[in-house]
Design a protein around this motif. Structure first.
Motif, PDB file in Angstrom:
ATOM      1  N   UNK A 168      -6.796  -4.737   0.263  1.00 37.93           N
ATOM      2  CA  UNK A 168      -7.689  -3.727  -0.307  1.00 37.93           C
ATOM      3  C   UNK A 168      -7.314  -2.329   0.167  1.00 37.93           C
ATOM      4  N   UNK A 169      -7.017  -2.201   1.448  1.00 35.17           N
ATOM      5  CA  UNK A 169      -6.633  -0.883   1.990  1.00 35.17           C
ATOM      6  C   UNK A 169      -5.287  -0.440   1.432  1.00 35.17           C
ATOM      7  N   UNK A 170      -4.392  -1.410   1.190  1.00 33.24           N
ATOM      8  CA  UNK A 170      -3.101  -1.067   0.588  1.00 33.24           C
ATOM      9  C   UNK A 170      -3.294  -0.575  -0.849  1.00 33.24           C
ATOM     10  N   UNK A 171      -4.233  -1.217  -1.558  1.00 28.08           N
ATOM     11  CA  UNK A 171      -4.472  -0.830  -2.952  1.00 28.08           C
ATOM     12  C   UNK A 171      -4.965   0.605  -3.074  1.00 28.08           C
ATOM     13  N   UNK A 172      -5.679   1.082  -2.040  1.00 28.40           N
ATOM     14  CA  UNK A 172      -6.181   2.457  -2.090  1.00 28.40           C
ATOM     15  C   UNK A 172      -5.293   3.412  -1.303  1.00 28.40           C
ATOM     16  N   UNK A 177       2.770  -1.484   2.732  1.00 28.25           N
ATOM     17  CA  UNK A 177       3.049  -2.883   2.388  1.00 28.25           C
ATOM     18  C   UNK A 177       3.379  -3.705   3.629  1.00 28.25           C
ATOM     19  N   UNK A 178       3.892  -3.042   4.658  1.00 28.53           N
ATOM     20  CA  UNK A 178       4.223  -3.741   5.909  1.00 28.53           C
ATOM     21  C   UNK A 178       2.983  -4.388   6.512  1.00 28.53           C
ATOM     22  N   UNK A 179       1.855  -3.705   6.479  1.00 24.82           N
ATOM     23  CA  UNK A 179       0.613  -4.261   7.031  1.00 24.82           C
ATOM     24  C   UNK A 179       0.202  -5.525   6.283  1.00 24.82           C
ATOM     25  N   UNK A 180       0.361  -5.507   4.966  1.00 25.67           N
ATOM     26  CA  UNK A 180       0.018  -6.690   4.175  1.00 25.67           C
ATOM     27  C   UNK A 180       0.955  -7.844   4.515  1.00 25.67           C
ATOM     28  N   UNK A 181       2.239  -7.541   4.661  1.00 23.73           N
ATOM     29  CA  UNK A 181       3.217  -8.586   4.989  1.00 23.73           C
ATOM     30  C   UNK A 181       2.943  -9.189   6.370  1.00 23.73           C
ATOM     31  N   UNK A 366     -11.982  -0.024  15.555  1.00 27.63           N
ATOM     32  CA  UNK A 366     -11.095   1.137  15.596  1.00 27.63           C
ATOM     33  C   UNK A 366     -10.147   1.149  14.405  1.00 27.63           C
ATOM     34  N   UNK A 367      -9.752  -0.060  13.944  1.00 26.19           N
ATOM     35  CA  UNK A 367      -8.872  -0.131  12.770  1.00 26.19           C
ATOM     36  C   UNK A 367      -9.591   0.375  11.523  1.00 26.19           C
ATOM     37  N   UNK A 368     -10.874   0.120  11.437  1.00 27.14           N
ATOM     38  CA  UNK A 368     -11.644   0.623  10.297  1.00 27.14           C
ATOM     39  C   UNK A 368     -11.688   2.143  10.299  1.00 27.14           C
ATOM     40  N   UNK A 369     -11.670   2.714  11.507  1.00 20.38           N
ATOM     41  CA  UNK A 369     -11.704   4.166  11.627  1.00 20.38           C
ATOM     42  C   UNK A 369     -10.324   4.789  11.525  1.00 20.38           C
ATOM     43  N   UNK A 370      -9.281   3.927  11.450  1.00 18.39           N
ATOM     44  CA  UNK A 370      -7.936   4.439  11.264  1.00 18.39           C
ATOM     45  C   UNK A 370      -7.149   4.665  12.524  1.00 18.39           C
ATOM     46  N   UNK A 371      -7.724   4.355  13.700  1.00 19.67           N
ATOM     47  CA  UNK A 371      -6.997   4.590  14.952  1.00 19.67           C
ATOM     48  C   UNK A 371      -6.229   3.360  15.442  1.00 19.67           C
ATOM     49  N   UNK A 372      -6.345   2.282  14.734  1.00 16.61           N
ATOM     50  CA  UNK A 372      -5.618   1.048  15.072  1.00 16.61           C
ATOM     51  C   UNK A 372      -4.950   0.499  13.820  1.00 16.61           C
ATOM     52  N   UNK A 373      -3.845  -0.201  14.032  1.00 17.16           N
ATOM     53  CA  UNK A 373      -3.100  -0.773  12.914  1.00 17.16           C
ATOM     54  C   UNK A 373      -3.545  -2.213  12.661  1.00 17.16           C
ATOM     55  N   UNK A 374      -3.093  -2.725  11.520  1.00 16.03           N
ATOM     56  CA  UNK A 374      -3.367  -4.134  11.202  1.00 16.03           C
ATOM     57  C   UNK A 374      -2.765  -5.054  12.247  1.00 16.03           C
ATOM     58  N   UNK A 375      -1.578  -4.671  12.719  1.00 17.44           N
ATOM     59  CA  UNK A 375      -0.920  -5.496  13.750  1.00 17.44           C
ATOM     60  C   UNK A 375      -1.761  -5.547  15.020  1.00 17.44           C
TER      61      UNK A 375
END
Length: 456
Positions: A168-172, A177-181, A366-375
């Motif tokens: 969903x975050x990639x779609x917006x 794409x790396x996070x999705x992979x 924190x990931x929701x706020x953008x300070x952390x990555x999917x990894x």
């Protein structure tokens, strides 16, 4: 849409597998139930009970050597010579013989056989301990495997949610794409781990069936832990006094010492009495009685060798007794240490879970706020899963460690655990055969004992 469908199918299949593994449960099964079933269905116990009955027969055979031997003899002889036509004659006779004096050898054989019986009884207790400890391990392994499957299922669901969120975050345009992979890769790993956990549960169920006698039903409740001494010294003291391997070795020493005395008696004189009555085909009757004094003066050194051999066996049995004591003390020490380690690991696992849970929740926010990555989120989730899996293993090890300490002390028995079931009575068969009964009232009693054994 396709990925969501596959995730749903996988979750349904996993739930079906887990419910199928437990489906036969008409009622819940506790560890006590498993121990009772293991005792009743153990072929290993059945084998060793039969071996004990065979040892009981050695007592009967030794006692029989103190009694007269009565024999019926029928002979037919044909004599054919060139000068005389062939002549056939027949004789029937009844002969009895009995040892009157043998230096006590036969009576010592009875005592040695009794010691061997007591040794076999102690060994049977050791087998009982092994059967029950194996049942404990099988029960706890199934319990742990069920929990691991549940954790793996939850992990698949959680990472599936992470993958949907990343998509969903990639779609917006919020992530690449790396996070999705990365999320897809972790989901594949989680699915693989779930399959492995299900395979481990299947394997544990098969081990359980062998140890307990049937496939596991719904395992219920937290297994109770046995009461143990307060100190290692107390545990060792109890073990040295009553461990079945030590008791068995003690009786082996006594039997070996008796064998030395028997070897000495074999070098002395013996007296036996004989009586016979016979009749030929010509109608001639005869009877005789006699005494026989016999002593071996020279046997090429065989009798002296037997005595030396008995002494060597005595020394070996003494060394085996000392070794048994050492091994029992070592086993108690190792089991006690293992219990202490498992307790510490369980406490550490609880602390690890609390920390990993806070870290995961914080990283996800924190990931929701953008300070952390999917990894970062996936790593935190994996750390939480590892912590929970580690706790399952630690709890399993602690329960097994409790019963291992009890077994090392020689107390992991049906009687000590107070399982409340009838157990095999080693004295029933012994009492029925110890006097070497013939077909008599004792013989009928023996038949009843054998039938009861067959029904157990």
């Amino acid at each position: 849409m396709g990925k969501t469908f596959r995730h749903a199918v996988l979750g349904f299949a996993s739930a079906a597998f887990l419910s199928g593994a437990l489906a036969p449960a008409a009622s819940a099964e506790t560890l006590t139930d498993a121990l009772i079933s293991a005792y009743k269905n153990s072929r290993l116990l059945e084998q060793n009970q039969a071996l004990l009955r065979a040892a009981d027969e050695n007592v009967a055979q030794s006692i029989a050597a103190l009694r007269p031997v009565l024999q019926f003899i029928a002979e037919a002889t044909n004599v054919d010579t060139p000068q005389i036509s062939s002549n056939t004659s027949g004789t029937v006779s009844l002969q009895a013989s009995m040892a009157l004096f043998d230096g006590g050898s036969n009576r010592m054989a009875v005592e040695a056989a009794k010691e061997s019986v007591l040794s076999a009884r102690a060994s049977l207790v050791g087998v009982e301990q092994n059967v029950l400890l194996t049942a404990v391990q099988a029960y706890m392994d199934v319990r742990a495997s069920i929990q691991n499957v549940s954790l793996a299922q939850n992990n698949v669901r959680l990472i599936s949610e992470q993958l949907r969120a990343a998509q969903d975050r990639f779609d917006v345009g919020e992530v690449t794409r790396t996070d999705v992979s990365l999320a897809e890769s972790r989901l594949a790993t989680a699915q693989s781990n779930l399959v492995a956990a299900e395979g481990a549960l299947t394997s544990a169920r098969e081990v359980y069936r062998t140890a307990v006698g049937h496939y596991p039903q719904t395992l219920t409740g937290t297994p109770r832990v046995p009461t143990l001494p307060k100190t290692l010294a107390d545990a060792r003291s109890i073990a040295v006094r009553g461990h079945p391997s030590i008791i068995s070795a003690q009786h082996d020493v006594t039997a070996a010492e008796i064998s030395i005395a028997r070897a000495k008696a074999a070098r002395g004189p013996s007296v036996s009495a004989t009586a016979a009555a016979s009749r030929t085909d010509g109608g001639n009757d005869s009877s005789s009685v006699g005494l026989e004094l016999r002593q071996t003066l020279y046997s090429g050194g065989a009798l002296v060798s037997v005595q030396r051999q008995a002494a060597a066996n005595r020394d070996a049995s003494r060394a085996a007794l000392h070794r048994s004591v050492q091994l029992v003390e070592q086993d108690v020490g190792q089991s006690w240490s293992g219990l202490a380690v498992s307790r510490s690991q369980l406490l550490a696992s609880d602390q690890r879970i609390r920390a990993a849970q806070l870290a995961f929740e914080g990283t996800r926010e924190e990931a929701r706020l953008g300070s952390r990555t999917t990894l970062d989120v996936l790593d935190a989730e994996q750390e939480l899963l590892d912590a929970r899996t580690g706790r399952v293993d630690a709890e399993t090890n602690q329960f097994i460690a409790y019963y291992s300490v009890l077994a090392s002390m020689g107390l992991l028995t049906v009687e000590h655990l107070n399982l409340g079931i009838p157990t095999y009575d080693p004295t029933a068969y012994y009492n029925a055969v110890r006097n070497a009964p013939l077909r008599s009232i004792q013989g009928e009693q023996l038949d009843r004992v054998l039938k009861n054994i067959g029904r157990e």
